[in-house]
Design an enzyme around this catalytic site. Structure first.
Site, PDB file in Angstrom:
ATOM      1  N   ASP A  33       0.924  -1.090   0.107  1.00  0.00           N
ATOM      2  CA  ASP A  33      -0.005   0.033  -0.101  1.00  0.00           C
ATOM      3  C   ASP A  33       1.047   1.196  -0.017  1.00  0.00           C
ATOM      4  O   ASP A  33       1.880   1.437   0.697  1.00  0.00           O
ATOM      5  CB  ASP A  33      -0.994  -0.095   1.270  1.00  0.00           C
ATOM      6  CG  ASP A  33      -2.148   1.022   1.052  1.00  0.00           C
ATOM      7  OD1 ASP A  33      -3.109   0.499   1.021  1.00  0.00           O
ATOM      8  OD2 ASP A  33      -1.722   2.282   1.213  1.00  0.00           O
ATOM      9  N   ASN A  91     -12.999  -3.099   2.545  1.00  0.00           N
ATOM     10  CA  ASN A  91     -14.019  -1.792   2.547  1.00  0.00           C
ATOM     11  C   ASN A  91     -14.787  -2.023   0.954  1.00  0.00           C
ATOM     12  O   ASN A  91     -14.107  -2.232  -0.107  1.00  0.00           O
ATOM     13  CB  ASN A  91     -13.169  -0.593   2.388  1.00  0.00           C
ATOM     14  CG  ASN A  91     -12.286  -0.327   3.798  1.00  0.00           C
ATOM     15  OD1 ASN A  91     -12.764  -0.648   4.817  1.00  0.00           O
ATOM     16  ND2 ASN A  91     -11.193   0.260   3.641  1.00  0.00           N
ATOM     17  N   GLY A  97     -16.382   2.758   3.063  1.00  0.00           N
ATOM     18  CA  GLY A  97     -15.255   3.412   3.004  1.00  0.00           C
ATOM     19  C   GLY A  97     -14.278   3.156   1.969  1.00  0.00           C
ATOM     20  O   GLY A  97     -13.228   3.327   1.940  1.00  0.00           O
ATOM     21  N   GLN A  98     -15.001   2.602   0.886  1.00  0.00           N
ATOM     22  CA  GLN A  98     -14.067   2.061  -0.430  1.00  0.00           C
ATOM     23  C   GLN A  98     -13.629   3.259  -1.224  1.00  0.00           C
ATOM     24  O   GLN A  98     -14.753   4.087  -1.518  1.00  0.00           O
ATOM     25  CB  GLN A  98     -14.793   1.084  -1.256  1.00  0.00           C
ATOM     26  CG  GLN A  98     -14.140   0.478  -2.175  1.00  0.00           C
ATOM     27  CD  GLN A  98     -14.832  -0.688  -3.146  1.00  0.00           C
ATOM     28  OE1 GLN A  98     -15.817  -0.952  -2.755  1.00  0.00           O
ATOM     29  NE2 GLN A  98     -14.017  -0.912  -4.046  1.00  0.00           N
ATOM     30  N   HIS A 104     -10.435  -5.319  -3.470  1.00  0.00           N
ATOM     31  CA  HIS A 104      -9.118  -5.760  -2.729  1.00  0.00           C
ATOM     32  C   HIS A 104      -9.368  -5.931  -1.412  1.00  0.00           C
ATOM     33  O   HIS A 104     -10.013  -5.629  -0.618  1.00  0.00           O
ATOM     34  CB  HIS A 104      -7.999  -4.569  -3.008  1.00  0.00           C
ATOM     35  CG  HIS A 104      -8.837  -3.131  -2.396  1.00  0.00           C
ATOM     36  ND1 HIS A 104      -9.792  -2.572  -3.257  1.00  0.00           N
ATOM     37  CD2 HIS A 104      -8.540  -2.339  -1.339  1.00  0.00           C
ATOM     38  CE1 HIS A 104     -10.002  -1.252  -2.364  1.00  0.00           C
ATOM     39  NE2 HIS A 104      -9.354  -1.271  -1.293  1.00  0.00           N
ATOM     40  N   HIS A 106      -7.172  -5.851   2.112  1.00  0.00           N
ATOM     41  CA  HIS A 106      -5.873  -5.113   2.882  1.00  0.00           C
ATOM     42  C   HIS A 106      -5.457  -6.399   3.883  1.00  0.00           C
ATOM     43  O   HIS A 106      -6.172  -6.770   4.671  1.00  0.00           O
ATOM     44  CB  HIS A 106      -6.328  -3.760   3.841  1.00  0.00           C
ATOM     45  CG  HIS A 106      -7.006  -2.723   3.166  1.00  0.00           C
ATOM     46  ND1 HIS A 106      -6.123  -1.726   2.806  1.00  0.00           N
ATOM     47  CD2 HIS A 106      -8.110  -2.605   2.435  1.00  0.00           C
ATOM     48  CE1 HIS A 106      -6.688  -0.813   2.310  1.00  0.00           C
ATOM     49  NE2 HIS A 106      -7.829  -1.204   1.882  1.00  0.00           N
TER      50      HIS A 106
HETATM   51  P1  AMP Z   1      -9.753   1.479  -0.039  1.00  0.00           P
HETATM   52  O1  AMP Z   1     -10.233   2.660   0.854  1.00  0.00           O
HETATM   53  O2  AMP Z   1     -10.241   0.291   0.691  1.00  0.00           O
HETATM   54  O3  AMP Z   1     -10.483   1.689  -1.293  1.00  0.00           O
HETATM   55  O4  AMP Z   1      -8.462   1.480  -0.128  1.00  0.00           O
HETATM   56  C1  AMP Z   1      -7.567   1.868  -1.149  1.00  0.00           C
HETATM   57  C2  AMP Z   1      -6.152   1.891  -0.770  1.00  0.00           C
HETATM   58  O5  AMP Z   1      -5.228   1.951  -1.754  1.00  0.00           O
HETATM   59  C3  AMP Z   1      -5.618   2.956   0.350  1.00  0.00           C
HETATM   60  O6  AMP Z   1      -5.033   2.149   1.467  1.00  0.00           O
HETATM   61  C4  AMP Z   1      -4.538   3.664  -0.435  1.00  0.00           C
HETATM   62  O7  AMP Z   1      -3.361   4.144   0.502  1.00  0.00           O
HETATM   63  C5  AMP Z   1      -4.004   2.728  -1.307  1.00  0.00           C
HETATM   64  N1  AMP Z   1      -3.566   3.333  -2.638  1.00  0.00           N
HETATM   65  C6  AMP Z   1      -3.778   4.111  -3.294  1.00  0.00           C
HETATM   66  N2  AMP Z   1      -3.024   4.304  -4.466  1.00  0.00           N
HETATM   67  C7  AMP Z   1      -2.086   3.463  -4.396  1.00  0.00           C
HETATM   68  C8  AMP Z   1      -1.102   3.003  -5.094  1.00  0.00           C
HETATM   69  N3  AMP Z   1      -0.955   3.862  -6.425  1.00  0.00           N
HETATM   70  N4  AMP Z   1      -0.349   1.990  -4.799  1.00  0.00           N
HETATM   71  C9  AMP Z   1      -0.671   1.544  -3.958  1.00  0.00           C
HETATM   72  N5  AMP Z   1      -1.764   1.691  -2.857  1.00  0.00           N
HETATM   73  C10 AMP Z   1      -2.382   2.525  -3.537  1.00  0.00           C
END
Ligand code: AMP
Length: 114
Positions: A33, A91, A97-98, A104, A106
């Site tokens: 991340d 999320n 919170g997505q 994906h 985490h």
């Molecule tokens: P979500 O809120 O579950 O959609 O999480 C999206 C996640 O993607 C967040 O934890 C961000 O820090 C992560 N993120 C956003 N852009 C990138 C990227 N280019 N490479 C890796 N992680 C990313």
């Protein structure tokens, strides 16, 4: 909402945006991340076009589902998280919170008590 193939994770799968890869197969890719919320924070995503957990579990083939979750376990083992412990979080939807609308998971670990 329909799947937007221009989301950041779709671009990562296509190699249009760089990332630090942990592991990958035909079914999944895992990478660190960019804004970690834990000492170890990786994301694991299926390579197919699925917006969230619900659409993945509903629309993916058995092979895609098995390949994804087998990949998740492979990453857990590769980072030794099966021994040190981990949290799994997904999320889903704006209300969940997505922020990036490609399914994906985490994978978080390395907390103080581990
Ligand atoms: P979500 O809120 O579950 O959609 O999480 C999206 C996640 O993607 C967040 O934890 C961000 O820090 C992560 N993120 C956003 N852009 C990138 C990227 N280019 N490479 C890796 N992680 C990313």
């Amino acid at each position: 909402m329909s799947y937007d193939s221009n989301n950041i994770f779709a671009k990562i799968i296509r190699g249009e945006i760089p990332c630090e890869i942990v592991d990958e197969s035909a079914f999944f890719i895992s990478f660190y991340d960019l804004y970690p919320k834990a000492p170890i924070h990786v994301l694991v995503i299926p390579k197919g076009e699925f917006e969230n957990a619900f659409s993945f579990h509903n629309d993916a083939t058995q092979e895609q589902i098995y390949g994804f979750y087998q990949g998740l376990n492979q990453v857990i083992a590769k980072l030794d998280l099966n021994n040190i412990g981990f949290k799994l979080l997904s999320n889903n939807g704006v209300g969940g919170g997505q922020e990036i609308f490609h399914y994906h998971v985490h994978l978080l670990g390395g907390f103080e008590n581990s």
